[in-house]
Design a protein around this motif. Structure first.
Motif, PDB file in Angstrom:
ATOM      1  N   TYR A   2       0.844  -1.186   0.000  1.00 41.21           N
ATOM      2  CA  TYR A   2       0.000   0.000   0.000  1.00 41.21           C
ATOM      3  C   TYR A   2       0.885   1.243   0.000  1.00 41.21           C
ATOM      4  O   TYR A   2       1.973   1.254   0.582  1.00 41.21           O
ATOM      5  CB  TYR A   2      -0.907   0.041   1.224  1.00 41.21           C
ATOM      6  CG  TYR A   2      -1.966  -1.039   1.249  1.00 41.21           C
ATOM      7  CD1 TYR A   2      -2.929  -1.120   0.248  1.00 41.21           C
ATOM      8  CD2 TYR A   2      -2.003  -1.966   2.290  1.00 41.21           C
ATOM      9  CE1 TYR A   2      -3.910  -2.101   0.286  1.00 41.21           C
ATOM     10  CE2 TYR A   2      -2.986  -2.942   2.339  1.00 41.21           C
ATOM     11  CZ  TYR A   2      -3.934  -3.010   1.331  1.00 41.21           C
ATOM     12  OH  TYR A   2      -4.901  -3.984   1.361  1.00 41.21           O
TER      13      TYR A   2
ATOM     14  N   MET B  27       0.753   5.573   0.744  1.00 41.69           N
ATOM     15  CA  MET B  27      -0.059   6.575   1.451  1.00 41.69           C
ATOM     16  C   MET B  27       0.839   7.716   1.916  1.00 41.69           C
ATOM     17  O   MET B  27       2.064   7.584   1.974  1.00 41.69           O
ATOM     18  CB  MET B  27      -0.725   5.939   2.672  1.00 41.69           C
ATOM     19  CG  MET B  27       0.246   5.599   3.786  1.00 41.69           C
ATOM     20  SD  MET B  27      -0.242   4.172   4.751  1.00 41.69           S
ATOM     21  CE  MET B  27       0.312   2.857   3.650  1.00 41.69           C
TER      22      MET B  27
ATOM     23  N   ARG C 118      -3.240  14.814  -3.093  1.00 45.91           N
ATOM     24  CA  ARG C 118      -3.762  13.459  -3.313  1.00 45.91           C
ATOM     25  C   ARG C 118      -2.773  12.648  -4.137  1.00 45.91           C
ATOM     26  O   ARG C 118      -2.219  13.135  -5.131  1.00 45.91           O
ATOM     27  CB  ARG C 118      -5.113  13.521  -4.025  1.00 45.91           C
ATOM     28  CG  ARG C 118      -5.723  12.161  -4.371  1.00 45.91           C
ATOM     29  CD  ARG C 118      -7.150  12.329  -4.847  1.00 45.91           C
ATOM     30  NE  ARG C 118      -7.998  12.837  -3.760  1.00 45.91           N
ATOM     31  CZ  ARG C 118      -9.188  13.419  -3.956  1.00 45.91           C
ATOM     32  NH1 ARG C 118      -9.659  13.569  -5.186  1.00 45.91           N
ATOM     33  NH2 ARG C 118      -9.892  13.829  -2.913  1.00 45.91           N
TER      34      ARG C 118
ATOM     35  N   ILE D 296      -2.728   6.786  -7.485  1.00 40.12           N
ATOM     36  CA  ILE D 296      -2.179   5.431  -7.454  1.00 40.12           C
ATOM     37  C   ILE D 296      -3.282   4.435  -7.776  1.00 40.12           C
ATOM     38  O   ILE D 296      -4.471   4.741  -7.622  1.00 40.12           O
ATOM     39  CB  ILE D 296      -1.559   5.109  -6.073  1.00 40.12           C
ATOM     40  CG1 ILE D 296      -2.581   5.350  -4.950  1.00 40.12           C
ATOM     41  CG2 ILE D 296      -0.305   5.933  -5.837  1.00 40.12           C
ATOM     42  CD1 ILE D 296      -2.068   5.019  -3.555  1.00 40.12           C
TER      43      ILE D 296
ATOM     44  N   LYS E  21      -6.001   1.465  -7.551  1.00 39.69           N
ATOM     45  CA  LYS E  21      -6.926   1.146  -6.478  1.00 39.69           C
ATOM     46  C   LYS E  21      -6.373   0.070  -5.554  1.00 39.69           C
ATOM     47  O   LYS E  21      -6.541   0.136  -4.326  1.00 39.69           O
ATOM     48  CB  LYS E  21      -8.255   0.667  -7.089  1.00 39.69           C
ATOM     49  CG  LYS E  21      -9.385   0.498  -6.092  1.00 39.69           C
ATOM     50  CD  LYS E  21      -9.916   1.839  -5.633  1.00 39.69           C
ATOM     51  CE  LYS E  21     -11.144   1.666  -4.763  1.00 39.69           C
ATOM     52  NZ  LYS E  21     -11.666   2.951  -4.252  1.00 39.69           N
TER      53      LYS E  21
ATOM     54  N   GLU F 106      -3.483  -0.398  -4.595  1.00 39.37           N
ATOM     55  CA  GLU F 106      -2.413   0.085  -3.722  1.00 39.37           C
ATOM     56  C   GLU F 106      -2.921   1.131  -2.718  1.00 39.37           C
ATOM     57  O   GLU F 106      -2.135   1.722  -1.981  1.00 39.37           O
ATOM     58  CB  GLU F 106      -1.268   0.662  -4.548  1.00 39.37           C
ATOM     59  CG  GLU F 106      -0.543  -0.406  -5.372  1.00 39.37           C
ATOM     60  CD  GLU F 106       0.649   0.143  -6.117  1.00 39.37           C
ATOM     61  OE1 GLU F 106       0.618   1.343  -6.486  1.00 39.37           O
ATOM     62  OE2 GLU F 106       1.609  -0.601  -6.321  1.00 39.37           O
ATOM     63  N   GLN F 107      -4.234   1.352  -2.679  1.00 41.76           N
ATOM     64  CA  GLN F 107      -4.830   2.297  -1.732  1.00 41.76           C
ATOM     65  C   GLN F 107      -5.317   1.537  -0.501  1.00 41.76           C
ATOM     66  O   GLN F 107      -6.078   0.577  -0.608  1.00 41.76           O
ATOM     67  CB  GLN F 107      -5.999   3.020  -2.388  1.00 41.76           C
ATOM     68  CG  GLN F 107      -5.617   3.839  -3.607  1.00 41.76           C
ATOM     69  CD  GLN F 107      -6.817   4.512  -4.257  1.00 41.76           C
ATOM     70  OE1 GLN F 107      -7.856   4.702  -3.617  1.00 41.76           O
ATOM     71  NE2 GLN F 107      -6.677   4.861  -5.522  1.00 41.76           N
ATOM     72  N   TRP F 108      -4.889   1.980   0.645  1.00 35.69           N
ATOM     73  CA  TRP F 108      -5.289   1.360   1.903  1.00 35.69           C
ATOM     74  C   TRP F 108      -6.472   2.146   2.451  1.00 35.69           C
ATOM     75  O   TRP F 108      -6.341   3.304   2.856  1.00 35.69           O
ATOM     76  CB  TRP F 108      -4.126   1.382   2.884  1.00 35.69           C
ATOM     77  CG  TRP F 108      -4.254   0.406   4.013  1.00 35.69           C
ATOM     78  CD1 TRP F 108      -5.343  -0.316   4.365  1.00 35.69           C
ATOM     79  CD2 TRP F 108      -3.217   0.057   4.942  1.00 35.69           C
ATOM     80  NE1 TRP F 108      -5.079  -1.102   5.454  1.00 35.69           N
ATOM     81  CE2 TRP F 108      -3.776  -0.898   5.841  1.00 35.69           C
ATOM     82  CE3 TRP F 108      -1.893   0.441   5.113  1.00 35.69           C
ATOM     83  CZ2 TRP F 108      -3.041  -1.454   6.885  1.00 35.69           C
ATOM     84  CZ3 TRP F 108      -1.159  -0.116   6.148  1.00 35.69           C
ATOM     85  CH2 TRP F 108      -1.727  -1.056   7.025  1.00 35.69           C
ATOM     86  N   SER F 109      -7.628   1.526   2.467  1.00 34.07           N
ATOM     87  CA  SER F 109      -8.851   2.216   2.875  1.00 34.07           C
ATOM     88  C   SER F 109      -8.776   2.752   4.300  1.00 34.07           C
ATOM     89  O   SER F 109      -9.454   3.716   4.652  1.00 34.07           O
ATOM     90  CB  SER F 109     -10.063   1.284   2.736  1.00 34.07           C
ATOM     91  OG  SER F 109      -9.902   0.123   3.549  1.00 34.07           O
TER      92      SER F 109
ATOM     93  N   GLY G 213      -6.507   6.133   3.399  1.00 31.44           N
ATOM     94  CA  GLY G 213      -6.835   7.005   2.286  1.00 31.44           C
ATOM     95  C   GLY G 213      -5.605   7.472   1.525  1.00 31.44           C
ATOM     96  O   GLY G 213      -4.480   7.033   1.780  1.00 31.44           O
ATOM     97  N   ILE G 214      -5.834   8.424   0.603  1.00 26.04           N
ATOM     98  CA  ILE G 214      -4.755   8.885  -0.282  1.00 26.04           C
ATOM     99  C   ILE G 214      -4.572  10.397  -0.235  1.00 26.04           C
ATOM    100  O   ILE G 214      -3.841  10.964  -1.051  1.00 26.04           O
ATOM    101  CB  ILE G 214      -5.031   8.438  -1.732  1.00 26.04           C
ATOM    102  CG1 ILE G 214      -6.408   8.929  -2.203  1.00 26.04           C
ATOM    103  CG2 ILE G 214      -4.911   6.922  -1.871  1.00 26.04           C
ATOM    104  CD1 ILE G 214      -6.702   8.642  -3.676  1.00 26.04           C
ATOM    105  N   ASP G 215      -5.232  11.071   0.717  1.00 25.83           N
ATOM    106  CA  ASP G 215      -5.166  12.531   0.804  1.00 25.83           C
ATOM    107  C   ASP G 215      -4.375  12.976   2.032  1.00 25.83           C
ATOM    108  O   ASP G 215      -4.284  12.271   3.031  1.00 25.83           O
ATOM    109  CB  ASP G 215      -6.563  13.139   0.896  1.00 25.83           C
ATOM    110  CG  ASP G 215      -7.374  12.952  -0.373  1.00 25.83           C
ATOM    111  OD1 ASP G 215      -6.780  12.541  -1.396  1.00 25.83           O
ATOM    112  OD2 ASP G 215      -8.588  13.207  -0.338  1.00 25.83           O
TER     113      ASP G 215
END
Length: 294
Positions: free
Chosen positions: A33, A35, A123, A126, A128, A130-133, A136-138
């Motif tokens: 992931y 971030m 933001r 990347i 989806k 590789e995004q850790w819910s 987040g990505i922000d």
């Protein structure tokens, strides 16, 4: 606000039900992931033009460089790119074998106001997967102006207003005092005759954190009870200290101090907690005030 320890190992669970006193180190072995390392950063923008690093992290290292885009999110930004700051690159690269890199932001000192609290929303672009819910990505970067500090800016003539005057110096609305650099301590001044003639107060400026420009003061005698109350209480000394429950601070942009003080008489009790506002002015301004009787 989340806080991640940047590195190639992320602890995500605690071992439960261990036998006896033995335990094993648990390491992250899941998917990769990407971030921001935190959701909020605050930076002091100085006239020297420092570049700020906004850390990005990965949960696992890989054997190749990873380059991905970074965009400004207008919906969570009020700083204007090119006016208040520069994003030095729209991409960031985590090198092979590493788990961290930095997005670089540079504030534009001249275009940020004294009281501005400007936000840049960033933001990561990347995939989806590789995004850790969980994170987040922000991320938000808050820019605040930090003017140069010069202890000499807090010397000379100073206007003093205080809520103490309302209670115990009712014919006084403002005092004009002189201040000087404290020769015995760095980043410290002596306030001559702050409340009463003959009673000087030492005030210290805390320079450890540019975003928290605090003032400090040790307990000191600021007057006598005869002059304040018309009679002697206790040992006759009026004592002043700075309470920790309130924030007392200075502004090197506007040359003022806002300070909370508690006044008491030893062995008798507390008189009250008051607010002092100290504003340093020019000699010309002081002369005009003198002509008005101050």
């Amino acid at each position: 606000m989340k806080k991640l320890f940047i590195g190639c190992i992320a602890v995500i669970a605690v071992l439960m039900g261990l036998a006896g006193c033995d335990s094993e180190r648990t390491t992250y072995e899941g998917p990769n992931y990407l971030m921001f390392s935190d959701t909020l950063y605050r930076y002091a923008v100085q006239e020297t033009g420092e570049v700020f690093n906004v850390p990005v992290s990965a949960t696992v290292p890989v054997d190749y460089d990873r380059t991905f885009a970074v965009e400004v999110v207008d919906s969570i930004s009020d700083a204007v790119e090119g006016k208040h700051y520069k994003l030095l690159s729209n991409t960031v690269t985590i090198k092979a074998g590493e788990c961290a890199a930095n997005v670089q932001v540079q504030g534009i000192y001249d275009n940020i106001g004294i009281n501005d609290y400007l936000t840049v929303g960033l933001r990561l672009i990347i995939p989806k997967e590789e995004q850790w819910s969980l994170y987040g990505i922000d991320s938000k970067v808050v820019l605040q102006k930090a003017c140069p500090f010069d202890i000499n800016s807090f010397t000379g003539y100073c206007k003093v207003t205080s809520t103490f005057f309302n209670d115990y110096m009712q014919n006084v609305t403002m005092r004009l005092i002189k201040t000087e650099v404290n020769p015995e301590k760095e980043n410290s001044v002596i306030l001559h005759d702050l409340y009463y003639k003959g009673y000087d107060i030492v005030l210290d400026f805390d320079r450890k954190n540019l975003l928290e420009p605090l003032v400090n003061m040790e307990e000191q005698v600021c007057g006598n009870t005869s002059e304040a109350f018309g009679t002697i209480y206790g040992d006759g000394n009026l004592l002043m200290y700075q309470p920790t429950m309130y924030t007392s601070y200075y502004s090197s942009c506007e040359n003022f101090v806002l300070q909370y003080v508690t006044i008491y008489v030893d062995g008798v009790g507390t008189v009250g907690t008051y607010v002092n506002i100290l504003e340093w002015i020019s000699d010309a301004e002081a002369e005009k005030l003198k002509e008005q009787g101050y």
